[in-house]
Scaffold this active site. Structure first.
Site, PDB file in Angstrom:
ATOM      1  N   LYS A 232      34.153  44.067  30.437  1.00  0.00           N
ATOM      2  CA  LYS A 232      33.933  42.617  30.524  1.00  0.00           C
ATOM      3  C   LYS A 232      33.785  42.168  31.975  1.00  0.00           C
ATOM      4  O   LYS A 232      32.846  41.471  32.333  1.00  0.00           O
ATOM      5  CB  LYS A 232      35.103  41.871  29.866  1.00  0.00           C
ATOM      6  CG  LYS A 232      35.215  42.107  28.378  1.00  0.00           C
ATOM      7  CD  LYS A 232      36.353  41.264  27.807  1.00  0.00           C
ATOM      8  CE  LYS A 232      36.560  41.539  26.331  1.00  0.00           C
ATOM      9  NZ  LYS A 232      37.070  42.895  26.069  1.00  0.00           N
ATOM     10  N   VAL A 233      34.739  42.565  32.824  1.00  0.00           N
ATOM     11  CA  VAL A 233      34.696  42.108  34.213  1.00  0.00           C
ATOM     12  C   VAL A 233      33.527  42.751  34.952  1.00  0.00           C
ATOM     13  O   VAL A 233      32.767  42.072  35.659  1.00  0.00           O
ATOM     14  CB  VAL A 233      36.034  42.405  34.930  1.00  0.00           C
ATOM     15  CG1 VAL A 233      35.975  41.936  36.383  1.00  0.00           C
ATOM     16  CG2 VAL A 233      37.202  41.732  34.211  1.00  0.00           C
ATOM     17  N   ASP A 252      30.158  54.164  33.435  1.00  0.00           N
ATOM     18  CA  ASP A 252      31.159  53.864  32.407  1.00  0.00           C
ATOM     19  C   ASP A 252      30.816  54.721  31.200  1.00  0.00           C
ATOM     20  O   ASP A 252      29.784  54.522  30.569  1.00  0.00           O
ATOM     21  CB  ASP A 252      31.118  52.372  32.034  1.00  0.00           C
ATOM     22  CG  ASP A 252      32.246  52.004  31.073  1.00  0.00           C
ATOM     23  OD1 ASP A 252      32.645  52.862  30.261  1.00  0.00           O
ATOM     24  OD2 ASP A 252      32.716  50.862  31.132  1.00  0.00           O
ATOM     25  N   ALA A 312      40.831  45.971  40.139  1.00  0.00           N
ATOM     26  CA  ALA A 312      41.233  46.545  38.848  1.00  0.00           C
ATOM     27  C   ALA A 312      42.726  46.874  38.863  1.00  0.00           C
ATOM     28  O   ALA A 312      43.562  46.014  38.543  1.00  0.00           O
ATOM     29  CB  ALA A 312      40.380  47.774  38.555  1.00  0.00           C
ATOM     30  N   ASP A 337      42.725  43.904  45.992  1.00  0.00           N
ATOM     31  CA  ASP A 337      43.564  42.864  45.381  1.00  0.00           C
ATOM     32  C   ASP A 337      44.770  43.489  44.670  1.00  0.00           C
ATOM     33  O   ASP A 337      45.668  42.767  44.247  1.00  0.00           O
ATOM     34  CB  ASP A 337      42.711  42.078  44.366  1.00  0.00           C
ATOM     35  CG  ASP A 337      43.454  40.897  43.759  1.00  0.00           C
ATOM     36  OD1 ASP A 337      44.085  40.134  44.529  1.00  0.00           O
ATOM     37  OD2 ASP A 337      43.423  40.733  42.524  1.00  0.00           O
ATOM     38  N   GLU A 342      53.415  47.019  43.783  1.00  0.00           N
ATOM     39  CA  GLU A 342      53.224  45.591  44.082  1.00  0.00           C
ATOM     40  C   GLU A 342      54.561  44.876  44.101  1.00  0.00           C
ATOM     41  O   GLU A 342      55.323  44.994  43.122  1.00  0.00           O
ATOM     42  CB  GLU A 342      52.286  44.968  43.045  1.00  0.00           C
ATOM     43  CG  GLU A 342      50.881  45.554  43.155  1.00  0.00           C
ATOM     44  CD  GLU A 342      49.867  44.911  42.216  1.00  0.00           C
ATOM     45  OE1 GLU A 342      50.224  43.991  41.464  1.00  0.00           O
ATOM     46  OE2 GLU A 342      48.705  45.339  42.247  1.00  0.00           O
ATOM     47  N   HIS A 361      47.069  40.388  44.366  1.00  0.00           N
ATOM     48  CA  HIS A 361      46.774  40.432  42.924  1.00  0.00           C
ATOM     49  C   HIS A 361      46.433  39.027  42.389  1.00  0.00           C
ATOM     50  O   HIS A 361      47.106  38.493  41.512  1.00  0.00           O
ATOM     51  CB  HIS A 361      47.965  41.033  42.146  1.00  0.00           C
ATOM     52  CG  HIS A 361      47.565  41.583  40.799  1.00  0.00           C
ATOM     53  ND1 HIS A 361      48.156  42.680  40.227  1.00  0.00           N
ATOM     54  CD2 HIS A 361      46.636  41.182  39.897  1.00  0.00           C
ATOM     55  CE1 HIS A 361      47.617  42.923  39.046  1.00  0.00           C
ATOM     56  NE2 HIS A 361      46.687  42.024  38.823  1.00  0.00           N
ATOM     57  N   LEU A 362      45.356  38.486  42.965  1.00  0.00           N
ATOM     58  CA  LEU A 362      44.949  37.117  42.627  1.00  0.00           C
ATOM     59  C   LEU A 362      43.789  37.054  41.638  1.00  0.00           C
ATOM     60  O   LEU A 362      43.292  35.968  41.338  1.00  0.00           O
ATOM     61  CB  LEU A 362      44.525  36.376  43.906  1.00  0.00           C
ATOM     62  CG  LEU A 362      45.610  36.088  44.940  1.00  0.00           C
ATOM     63  CD1 LEU A 362      45.006  35.331  46.128  1.00  0.00           C
ATOM     64  CD2 LEU A 362      46.735  35.269  44.325  1.00  0.00           C
TER      65      LEU A 362
HETATM   66  O1  LIG Z   1      45.446  42.444  33.940  1.00  0.00           O
HETATM   67  C1  LIG Z   1      45.202  41.272  34.249  1.00  0.00           C
HETATM   68  O2  LIG Z   1      45.050  40.384  33.395  1.00  0.00           O
HETATM   69  C2  LIG Z   1      45.044  40.911  35.684  1.00  0.00           C
HETATM   70  O3  LIG Z   1      45.279  41.997  36.510  1.00  0.00           O
HETATM   71  C3  LIG Z   1      45.886  39.729  36.071  1.00  0.00           C
HETATM   72  O4  LIG Z   1      47.243  39.977  36.052  1.00  0.00           O
HETATM   73  P1  LIG Z   1      48.271  38.758  36.214  1.00  0.00           P
HETATM   74  O5  LIG Z   1      48.338  38.074  34.886  1.00  0.00           O
HETATM   75  O6  LIG Z   1      49.570  39.389  36.599  1.00  0.00           O
HETATM   76  O7  LIG Z   1      47.739  37.844  37.280  1.00  0.00           O
END
Ligand SMILES: O=C(O)[C@H](O)COP(=O)(O)O
Length: 375
Positions: A232-233, A252, A312, A337, A342, A361-362
């Site tokens: 999707k992404v 893929d 990812a 990201d 983390e 992780h934004l």
């Molecule tokens: O897997 C996900 O949906 C994304 O990496 C976002 O993660 P988060 O909900 O912790 O922001």
């Protein structure tokens, strides 16, 4: 319009859904006729037990006609069941929390230690997390059968032990489409800002410098972008990169060729993708097969001066190998990201590397992705 991360279009991801279960198994055929199983809307307004979890979802999703067709007239008085206790362990959009409050007793407790999480789940019917909470086997053991649903307000479920969930009769659901656009937009933001040294130039000017010649960037138009993972992404990144005039290829093993063809994306082998790309953008899930798939060997096959984006999972990269590839110039720049740990250590050479841009992780963190997604 699809409900998103916190307010939630959810999908079951663990094998609970394929395990034998008591009633209403014979009714599944009827439900499938309504095509409701691929995208179930979950509203926790009834007792959350493993045996009725599916029925819970169905009861709150189906129209009256569909319920009659699926169950006949034999329906429980759902309203008489006690309210579930719902532990929200990470910050959600307020709309999602309000929805949960309508139907259960909600405990929003963030940044719990593993020990506190274990204590809390023993008193909870449902647990809602994002990517920061590790829902381990020990958590399911501590729940002693009380925990019936883990809701992942987002996509990745690598922080939830699915095997342990299934063994403990706990359903795991996620929101697979909730933040697709947000993650794709963040990938493009990192790609463009990395190419033009935006973060470094910003830091430089705030330090009182004016370094125009130091921050000459590279152009995106006409360059080859390899999208690793055409889900999707990855698909949304491809669509946007085509708009920027990039030549987009992808690897893929599961991607349908017609979807790629429709976007003008060539599906190629892993080695062909990484060896011909000027930019590589990662969009694969973290699984045993993808763990550290970017390592010394794969970096050595890349074109010298390649630029890498990862929105990812950190674990798909061997971070020490990436530092070596940055030091040797094989990787000219990286925009990350996500990280193996983390938050990452402040002392990490990767984080501090002058050719690396980082965000915490934004990918999913837009106002829209945490409330509603328009598709
Ligand atoms: O897997 C996900 O949906 C994304 O990496 C976002 O993660 P988060 O909900 O912790 O922001």
């Amino acid at each position: 319009m699809a409900l998103s991360s916190s307010c939630s279009t959810l999908k079951a991801v663990n094998s609970r859904w394929t395990s034998p279960r008591p009633s209403p198994v014979p009714k599944l055929a009827a439900l499938r006729r309504h095509s409701l199983l691929p995208e179930l809307r979950y509203t926790p307004n009834v007792k959350l037990t493993a045996t009725n979890a599916l029925r819970t979802v169905e009861q709150t999703t189906l129209t009256e006609d569909q319920k009659l067709s699926a169950y006949g007239s034999d329906q429980e008085d759902l309203a008489s069941l006690p309210k579930p206790r719902i532990l929200v362990a990470e910050k959600l959009g307020e709309a999602g929390v309000s929805l949960l409050r309508e139907f259960g007793d909600v405990d929003c407790s963030y940044e719990l230690s593993p020990e506190d999480l274990k204590k809390k789940v023993a008193e909870s019917d449902a647990l809602i997390v994002r990517s920061g909470t590790k829902v381990t086997r020990e958590v399911f053991e501590a729940a002693k059968g009380r925990l019936k649903v883990v809701g992942r307000a987002g996509v990745g479920i690598d922080n939830v032990d699915l095997q342990a969930a299934t063994e403990h009769g706990c359903l795991v659901v996620n929101a697979p489409t909730a933040n697709t656009v947000a993650a794709a937009e963040h990938g493009i933001a990192l790609l463009a800002s990395m190419a033009r040294n935006v973060a470094q130039a910003d830091a430089s000017i705030k330090a009182g410098k004016w370094e125009r010649s130091k921050y000459v960037g590279v152009s995106l138009v006409g360059k080859t972008l390899a999208i690793m993972g055409f889900g999707k992404v990855g698909t949304e990144v491809a669509r946007r990169a085509k708009g920027l005039g990039m030549n987009v290829i992808s690897h893929d093993p599961y991607a349908p060729a017609d979807r790629a063809r429709a976007l003008g994306v060539e599906l190629v082998s892993f080695d062909q993708a990484i060896s011909t790309a000027d930019f590589i953008s990662l969009h694969m899930p973290l699984t045993p097969a993808t763990k550290k798939v970017f390592n010394d060997e794969t970096f050595s096959k890349m074109k010298k001066g390649v630029r890498l984006v990862n929105v990812a999972r950190g674990g798909v990269i061997d971070e020490d190998a990436l530092v070596r590839a940055l030091d040797s110039g094989v990787v000219a720049q990286a925009a990350l990201d996500v990280f193996c740990e983390e938050p990452p250590s402040k002392e990490s050479r990767l984080i501090q590397h002058e050719n690396v841009t980082v965000t915490p992780h934004l990918g999913a963190s837009t106002k829209e992705a945490q409330v509603y997604t328009y598709t």
